[in-house]
Design a protein around this motif. Structure first.
Motif, PDB file in Angstrom:
ATOM      1  N   LEU A  83     -69.310  56.300  -3.687  1.00  0.00           N
ATOM      2  CA  LEU A  83     -68.602  55.537  -4.262  1.00  0.00           C
ATOM      3  C   LEU A  83     -67.076  55.307  -3.562  1.00  0.00           C
ATOM      4  CD1 LEU A  83     -69.201  56.453  -8.095  1.00  0.00           C
ATOM      5  CD2 LEU A  83     -69.789  54.217  -6.955  1.00  0.00           C
ATOM      6  N   PRO A  84     -66.516  54.002  -3.354  1.00  0.00           N
ATOM      7  CA  PRO A  84     -65.506  53.925  -2.550  1.00  0.00           C
ATOM      8  C   PRO A  84     -64.207  54.049  -3.151  1.00  0.00           C
ATOM      9  CG  PRO A  84     -66.224  51.761  -3.446  1.00  0.00           C
ATOM     10  CD  PRO A  84     -67.275  52.857  -3.913  1.00  0.00           C
ATOM     11  N   TYR A  85     -64.101  54.285  -4.509  1.00  0.00           N
ATOM     12  CA  TYR A  85     -62.855  54.253  -5.274  1.00  0.00           C
ATOM     13  C   TYR A  85     -62.576  55.764  -5.485  1.00  0.00           C
ATOM     14  CZ  TYR A  85     -58.689  53.187  -8.283  1.00  0.00           C
ATOM     15  OH  TYR A  85     -57.762  52.958  -8.939  1.00  0.00           O
ATOM     16  N   LYS A  86     -61.481  56.051  -6.272  1.00  0.00           N
ATOM     17  CA  LYS A  86     -61.251  57.275  -6.929  1.00  0.00           C
ATOM     18  C   LYS A  86     -62.397  57.828  -7.867  1.00  0.00           C
ATOM     19  CE  LYS A  86     -56.344  56.258  -6.985  1.00  0.00           C
ATOM     20  NZ  LYS A  86     -55.347  56.104  -7.748  1.00  0.00           N
ATOM     21  N   ILE A  88     -64.464  60.635 -10.321  1.00  0.00           N
ATOM     22  CA  ILE A  88     -64.800  62.199 -10.961  1.00  0.00           C
ATOM     23  C   ILE A  88     -66.196  62.590 -10.630  1.00  0.00           C
ATOM     24  CG2 ILE A  88     -62.744  61.864 -13.005  1.00  0.00           C
ATOM     25  CD1 ILE A  88     -65.287  61.175 -14.828  1.00  0.00           C
ATOM     26  N   ASN A  89     -66.334  64.087 -10.722  1.00  0.00           N
ATOM     27  CA  ASN A  89     -67.451  64.571  -9.798  1.00  0.00           C
ATOM     28  C   ASN A  89     -67.900  65.733 -11.387  1.00  0.00           C
ATOM     29  OD1 ASN A  89     -68.918  66.972  -8.696  1.00  0.00           O
ATOM     30  ND2 ASN A  89     -68.880  65.460  -7.347  1.00  0.00           N
ATOM     31  N   GLN A  90     -69.231  65.650 -11.225  1.00  0.00           N
ATOM     32  CA  GLN A  90     -70.063  66.808 -12.093  1.00  0.00           C
ATOM     33  C   GLN A  90     -71.043  67.174 -11.413  1.00  0.00           C
ATOM     34  OE1 GLN A  90     -69.021  67.758 -15.362  1.00  0.00           O
ATOM     35  NE2 GLN A  90     -70.311  69.208 -14.780  1.00  0.00           N
ATOM     36  N   GLU A  91     -71.109  68.559 -11.203  1.00  0.00           N
ATOM     37  CA  GLU A  91     -72.284  69.240 -10.599  1.00  0.00           C
ATOM     38  C   GLU A  91     -73.456  69.612 -11.580  1.00  0.00           C
ATOM     39  OE1 GLU A  91     -72.133  72.725  -8.471  1.00  0.00           O
ATOM     40  OE2 GLU A  91     -71.106  71.814  -6.675  1.00  0.00           O
ATOM     41  N   PHE A  92     -74.699  69.661 -11.567  1.00  0.00           N
ATOM     42  CA  PHE A  92     -75.840  70.138 -12.525  1.00  0.00           C
ATOM     43  C   PHE A  92     -77.052  70.606 -11.657  1.00  0.00           C
ATOM     44  CE2 PHE A  92     -78.701  66.652 -11.428  1.00  0.00           C
ATOM     45  CZ  PHE A  92     -77.752  65.676 -10.988  1.00  0.00           C
ATOM     46  N   GLU A  93     -77.773  71.216 -12.341  1.00  0.00           N
ATOM     47  CA  GLU A  93     -79.271  71.749 -11.875  1.00  0.00           C
ATOM     48  C   GLU A  93     -80.133  70.659 -12.210  1.00  0.00           C
ATOM     49  OE1 GLU A  93     -80.022  74.895 -10.867  1.00  0.00           O
ATOM     50  OE2 GLU A  93     -78.044  75.782 -10.859  1.00  0.00           O
ATOM     51  N   LYS A  94     -81.084  70.641 -11.520  1.00  0.00           N
ATOM     52  CA  LYS A  94     -82.203  69.649 -11.538  1.00  0.00           C
ATOM     53  C   LYS A  94     -83.558  70.482 -11.809  1.00  0.00           C
ATOM     54  CE  LYS A  94     -82.678  66.188  -8.750  1.00  0.00           C
ATOM     55  NZ  LYS A  94     -83.176  64.930  -8.581  1.00  0.00           N
ATOM     56  N   GLU A  95     -84.724  69.766 -11.980  1.00  0.00           N
ATOM     57  CA  GLU A  95     -85.896  70.617 -12.238  1.00  0.00           C
ATOM     58  C   GLU A  95     -86.059  71.271 -10.503  1.00  0.00           C
ATOM     59  OE1 GLU A  95     -89.311  67.938 -13.002  1.00  0.00           O
ATOM     60  OE2 GLU A  95     -90.604  69.654 -13.257  1.00  0.00           O
ATOM     61  N   TYR A  96     -85.726  70.424  -9.901  1.00  0.00           N
ATOM     62  CA  TYR A  96     -86.053  71.236  -8.361  1.00  0.00           C
ATOM     63  C   TYR A  96     -84.822  70.891  -7.688  1.00  0.00           C
ATOM     64  CZ  TYR A  96     -87.231  66.142  -8.378  1.00  0.00           C
ATOM     65  OH  TYR A  96     -87.414  64.805  -8.467  1.00  0.00           O
ATOM     66  N   GLY A  97     -83.637  71.860  -8.041  1.00  0.00           N
ATOM     67  CA  GLY A  97     -82.407  72.059  -7.200  1.00  0.00           C
ATOM     68  C   GLY A  97     -81.169  71.663  -7.840  1.00  0.00           C
ATOM     69  N   LYS A  98     -80.170  71.868  -7.031  1.00  0.00           N
ATOM     70  CA  LYS A  98     -78.823  71.486  -7.398  1.00  0.00           C
ATOM     71  C   LYS A  98     -78.375  70.184  -6.844  1.00  0.00           C
ATOM     72  CE  LYS A  98     -75.275  75.249  -8.160  1.00  0.00           C
ATOM     73  NZ  LYS A  98     -75.742  76.174  -8.925  1.00  0.00           N
ATOM     74  N   ASP A  99     -77.507  69.605  -7.708  1.00  0.00           N
ATOM     75  CA  ASP A  99     -77.241  68.308  -7.388  1.00  0.00           C
ATOM     76  C   ASP A  99     -75.683  68.014  -8.100  1.00  0.00           C
ATOM     77  OD1 ASP A  99     -77.454  65.643  -6.093  1.00  0.00           O
ATOM     78  OD2 ASP A  99     -79.504  65.262  -6.844  1.00  0.00           O
ATOM     79  N   SER A 100     -75.005  66.772  -7.482  1.00  0.00           N
ATOM     80  CA  SER A 100     -74.024  66.385  -8.364  1.00  0.00           C
ATOM     81  C   SER A 100     -73.973  64.784  -8.453  1.00  0.00           C
ATOM     82  CB  SER A 100     -72.955  67.185  -7.531  1.00  0.00           C
ATOM     83  OG  SER A 100     -72.067  66.008  -6.637  1.00  0.00           O
ATOM     84  N   LYS A 128     -77.271  65.518 -19.114  1.00  0.00           N
ATOM     85  CA  LYS A 128     -76.199  66.269 -19.590  1.00  0.00           C
ATOM     86  C   LYS A 128     -75.001  66.151 -18.294  1.00  0.00           C
ATOM     87  CE  LYS A 128     -74.075  69.625 -22.059  1.00  0.00           C
ATOM     88  NZ  LYS A 128     -72.977  68.833 -22.700  1.00  0.00           N
ATOM     89  N   ALA A 129     -75.140  66.183 -17.229  1.00  0.00           N
ATOM     90  CA  ALA A 129     -74.008  65.818 -16.398  1.00  0.00           C
ATOM     91  C   ALA A 129     -73.540  64.369 -16.487  1.00  0.00           C
ATOM     92  CB  ALA A 129     -74.562  65.801 -14.687  1.00  0.00           C
ATOM     93  N   ALA A 130     -74.320  63.388 -16.526  1.00  0.00           N
ATOM     94  CA  ALA A 130     -73.996  62.301 -17.013  1.00  0.00           C
ATOM     95  C   ALA A 130     -73.116  62.105 -18.295  1.00  0.00           C
ATOM     96  CB  ALA A 130     -75.231  61.235 -17.258  1.00  0.00           C
ATOM     97  N   VAL A 134     -69.036  60.735 -18.759  1.00  0.00           N
ATOM     98  CA  VAL A 134     -68.761  59.743 -19.704  1.00  0.00           C
ATOM     99  C   VAL A 134     -67.639  60.055 -20.771  1.00  0.00           C
ATOM    100  CG1 VAL A 134     -69.554  58.344 -21.730  1.00  0.00           C
ATOM    101  CG2 VAL A 134     -70.967  58.208 -19.574  1.00  0.00           C
ATOM    102  N   GLU A 135     -67.897  61.555 -20.982  1.00  0.00           N
ATOM    103  CA  GLU A 135     -67.008  62.117 -22.019  1.00  0.00           C
ATOM    104  C   GLU A 135     -65.593  62.469 -21.449  1.00  0.00           C
ATOM    105  OE1 GLU A 135     -69.429  64.690 -24.289  1.00  0.00           O
ATOM    106  OE2 GLU A 135     -69.930  63.415 -25.590  1.00  0.00           O
ATOM    107  N   LYS A 136     -65.612  62.818 -20.320  1.00  0.00           N
ATOM    108  CA  LYS A 136     -64.340  63.055 -19.485  1.00  0.00           C
ATOM    109  C   LYS A 136     -63.402  62.132 -19.423  1.00  0.00           C
ATOM    110  CE  LYS A 136     -65.784  66.357 -15.953  1.00  0.00           C
ATOM    111  NZ  LYS A 136     -66.072  66.642 -14.627  1.00  0.00           N
ATOM    112  N   LEU A 137     -64.131  60.699 -19.457  1.00  0.00           N
ATOM    113  CA  LEU A 137     -63.253  59.455 -19.407  1.00  0.00           C
ATOM    114  C   LEU A 137     -62.884  59.015 -20.743  1.00  0.00           C
ATOM    115  CD1 LEU A 137     -64.612  57.509 -16.340  1.00  0.00           C
ATOM    116  CD2 LEU A 137     -62.463  58.975 -16.563  1.00  0.00           C
ATOM    117  N   GLY A 138     -63.353  59.678 -21.954  1.00  0.00           N
ATOM    118  CA  GLY A 138     -63.115  59.155 -23.315  1.00  0.00           C
ATOM    119  C   GLY A 138     -64.433  58.291 -23.768  1.00  0.00           C
ATOM    120  N   GLY A 139     -65.507  58.227 -23.236  1.00  0.00           N
ATOM    121  CA  GLY A 139     -66.405  57.377 -23.657  1.00  0.00           C
ATOM    122  C   GLY A 139     -67.349  57.925 -24.781  1.00  0.00           C
TER     123      GLY A 139
END
Ligand code: AMP
Length: 172
Positions: A83-86, A88-100, A128-130, A134-139
């Motif tokens: 994403l080109p603009y500023k 926010i980031n969230q890490e998470f575990e998937k069925e097969y590995g880590k991601d963010s 859960k990461a999604a 969303v909730e970090k931004l008040g959605g």
């Protein structure tokens, strides 16, 4: 319509022990794809939905159609560095590995009603990461929407307390 017959199961992809649910036969069958999308649209058409937030990349295929039909904005959740603009980031575990995932910091306004859309609910880490982004931004999360739920992975428990609408449930 038997949507489950349009999901192709690939054993040991992308790694051993994973029974991958390939949605491309469903996407290729225009009647099945339309039917699946219409079920989702019908379910939410009388709800106030401001934004559809979808996970890269298969979530986009469903999410953009829902945004168009429900007259909602579309917010992409993307892998880091895309994403080109500023962001926010969230890490998470998937069925097969880590991601963010990243989201633009101005993508959601406080109080927006948000549908979180993806193709498959597996362990629930992505969902859960999604939700966290969303909730970090008040959605406010109106509901989660999935084509396929892998019930045996109990992803639903990671997002308990939220509404979950899935079209198909697999028990293996
Ligand atoms: P999870 O975070 O474990 O719920 O994984 C969900 C994400 O990974 C979705 O975006 C899916 O596209 C993908 N995924 C995980 N497991 C599978 C599977 N068995 N078949 C197809 N897609 C999967």
């Amino acid at each position: 319509m038997d949507l489950k017959s349009k999901i192709r199961e690939i054993q040991d992809f992308p790694q051993k022990g994973i029974n991958f649910k390939d949605i491309t036969p469903l996407l290729l069958d225009h009647e099945a794809f339309r039917y699946a999308l219409q079920q989702m649209i019908h379910h939410f058409k009388n709800r106030k939905i401001d934004v559809i937030a979808s996970a890269e990349s298969r979530g986009f295929i469903i999410g953009s159609v829902l945004a168009y039909e429900l007259k909602a904005g579309f917010v992409p959740l993307r892998k880091p560095g895309k994403l080109p603009y500023k962001t926010i980031n969230q890490e998470f575990e998937k069925e097969y590995g880590k991601d963010s995932f990243e989201m633009h910091e101005d993508a959601i306004k406080p109080g927006d009603n948000v549908l979180i859309v993806d193709d498959v609910l597996a362990t629930g880490g992505t969902a859960k990461a999604a939700a966290n982004l969303v909730e970090k931004l008040g959605g406010r999360i109106a509901s989660f929407v999935f084509l396929v739920e892998l019930g045996f992975l109990k992803g639903r428990e990671k997002i308990s307390g939220y509404e979950i609408f899935s079209l198909m449930n697999f028990d293996k």
